[in-house]
Design an enzyme around this catalytic site. Structure first.
Site, PDB file in Angstrom:
ATOM      1  N   GLY A  13       0.769  -1.238   0.000  1.00 15.47           N
ATOM      2  CA  GLY A  13       0.000   0.000   0.000  1.00 15.47           C
ATOM      3  C   GLY A  13       0.800   1.287   0.000  1.00 15.47           C
ATOM      4  CB  THR A  14       4.207   2.382  -1.070  1.00 21.41           C
ATOM      5  OG1 THR A  14       4.237   1.691  -2.309  1.00 21.41           O
ATOM      6  CG2 THR A  14       5.008   1.609  -0.058  1.00 21.41           C
ATOM      7  CG  MET A  91      -0.876  -8.163  -7.281  1.00 19.42           C
ATOM      8  SD  MET A  91      -0.010  -7.373  -8.657  1.00 19.42           S
ATOM      9  CE  MET A  91       0.969  -6.148  -7.831  1.00 19.42           C
ATOM     10  CG  LEU A  94     -11.857  -4.540 -11.343  1.00 21.63           C
ATOM     11  CD1 LEU A  94     -12.084  -5.274 -10.027  1.00 21.63           C
ATOM     12  CD2 LEU A  94     -11.417  -3.109 -11.071  1.00 21.63           C
ATOM     13  CG  ASN A 106      -3.236  -0.385 -13.063  1.00 20.77           C
ATOM     14  OD1 ASN A 106      -3.007  -0.549 -11.861  1.00 20.77           O
ATOM     15  ND2 ASN A 106      -2.550  -1.026 -13.996  1.00 20.77           N
ATOM     16  CG  HIS A 108       2.335  -1.221 -15.939  1.00 26.69           C
ATOM     17  ND1 HIS A 108       2.153  -2.457 -15.353  1.00 26.69           N
ATOM     18  CD2 HIS A 108       3.366  -1.356 -16.808  1.00 26.69           C
ATOM     19  CE1 HIS A 108       3.044  -3.309 -15.862  1.00 26.69           C
ATOM     20  NE2 HIS A 108       3.788  -2.667 -16.744  1.00 26.69           N
TER      21      HIS A 108
HETATM   22  C1  GAR Z   1       3.467  -0.164  -7.867  1.00 30.48           C
HETATM   23  O1  GAR Z   1       4.797   0.084  -8.223  1.00 30.48           O
HETATM   24  C2  GAR Z   1       2.634  -0.345  -9.127  1.00 30.48           C
HETATM   25  O2  GAR Z   1       3.144   0.345 -10.221  1.00 30.48           O
HETATM   26  C3  GAR Z   1       2.727  -1.823  -9.368  1.00 30.48           C
HETATM   27  O3  GAR Z   1       2.731  -2.397  -8.105  1.00 30.48           O
HETATM   28  C4  GAR Z   1       3.329  -1.519  -7.161  1.00 30.48           C
HETATM   29  C5  GAR Z   1       2.429  -1.448  -5.958  1.00 30.48           C
HETATM   30  O4  GAR Z   1       3.123  -1.075  -4.821  1.00 30.48           O
HETATM   31  N1  GAR Z   1       1.626  -2.249 -10.191  1.00 30.48           N
HETATM   32  C6  GAR Z   1       1.741  -3.141 -11.185  1.00 30.48           C
HETATM   33  O5  GAR Z   1       2.778  -3.713 -11.434  1.00 30.48           O
HETATM   34  C7  GAR Z   1       0.456  -3.371 -11.973  1.00 30.48           C
HETATM   35  N2  GAR Z   1       0.713  -4.139 -13.162  1.00 30.48           N
HETATM   36  P1  GAR Z   1       2.323  -0.933  -3.439  1.00 30.48           P
HETATM   37  O6  GAR Z   1       1.609  -2.236  -3.183  1.00 30.48           O
HETATM   38  O7  GAR Z   1       3.364  -0.682  -2.401  1.00 30.48           O
HETATM   39  O8  GAR Z   1       1.383   0.225  -3.593  1.00 30.48           O
END
Ligand code: GAR
Length: 204
Positions: A13-14, A91, A94, A106, A108
């Site tokens: 959740g950053t 992940m 949806l 979203n 990415h």
């Molecule tokens: C983020 O860097 C986001 O870009 C990536 O997951 C991370 C979530 O970090 N998303 C993907 O790769 C989507 N395909 P978090 O859980 O600390 O917010």
């Protein structure tokens, strides 16, 4: 106008924290009305609780099929009257109900359409970028459609890939860019400034 955000996540959740911080600082005309996690006991839920935001677990594993899982998610999103759904390290795939078309975003960690799609998330992306030898990567904020990392692109900016980069150092540079772009895209939505024509998003 202050819009209501439903944030969907599966991890630490950053990304959520960055949005909460902007909302609390007043640099984003939005409030997080609920946080929904597709995994149990992740730190993203804890972050929500610390800010008195409803934190809901809808573990993908508990649902026999993706249809029932999606129905449970959308029931919560609607119960909390969200204007916009924000994916923040979510992940699962949806399903987009017609009334939420162009109301789900979203982020990415690469320059879509490169290094994206099923299985391309988090560190897998940065490892693939380094293995390919590309000289730039970046972050992309896009509207969500029924395919992974595919809908119309709202904002996209590059960062350099350096010779000495590891997946961790590249991730840090890309995530700094994400922290800048995601609130900007949400603010454009809140101000009613985004128009979508086919794949093209115009910021008015
Ligand atoms: C983020 O860097 C986001 O870009 C990536 O997951 C991370 C979530 O970090 N998303 C993907 O790769 C989507 N395909 P978090 O859980 O600390 O917010």
């Amino acid at each position: 106008m202050t819009i209501r955000l439903a944030v969907l996540l599966s991890g630490s959740g950053t990304t959520l924290q960055n949005i909460i911080d902007h909302a609390e600082r007043g640099t984003l005309d939005a409030e997080v009305c609920c946080v929904i996690s597709s995994r149990r006991n992740v730190y993203g839920l804890e972050r929500a609780r610390k800010h008195r935001i409803p934190a809901i677990e809808i573990p993908f594993k508990d649902y026999g099929d993706s249809k029932a899982f999606n129905e449970a998610i959308w029931a919560e999103v609607r119960a909390h009257h969200a204007d916009l759904v924000v994916l923040a390290g979510f992940m699962s795939l949806l399903e987009v109900p017609p009334d939420f078309a162009h109301r789900i975003m979203n982020v990415h960690p690469a320059l879509i359409p490169a290094f994206c799609g099923k299985g391309m998330y988090g560190h897998h992306v940065h490892e693939a970028v380094l293995a390919y030898g590309v000289k730039v990567s970046g972050a992309t904020v896009h509207f969500v459609d029924d395919h992974y990392d595919h809908g119309p692109i709202i904002l996209q900016e590059s960062v350099p890939v350096l010779g000495e980069d590891t997946p961790d150092t590249l991730a840090e540079r890309v995530q700094a860019k994400e922290r800048e772009l995601y609130p900007r895209a949400i603010q454009l939505f809140a101000e009613g400034r985004l128009r979508v024509e086919g794949r093209i998003v115009k910021a008015l």
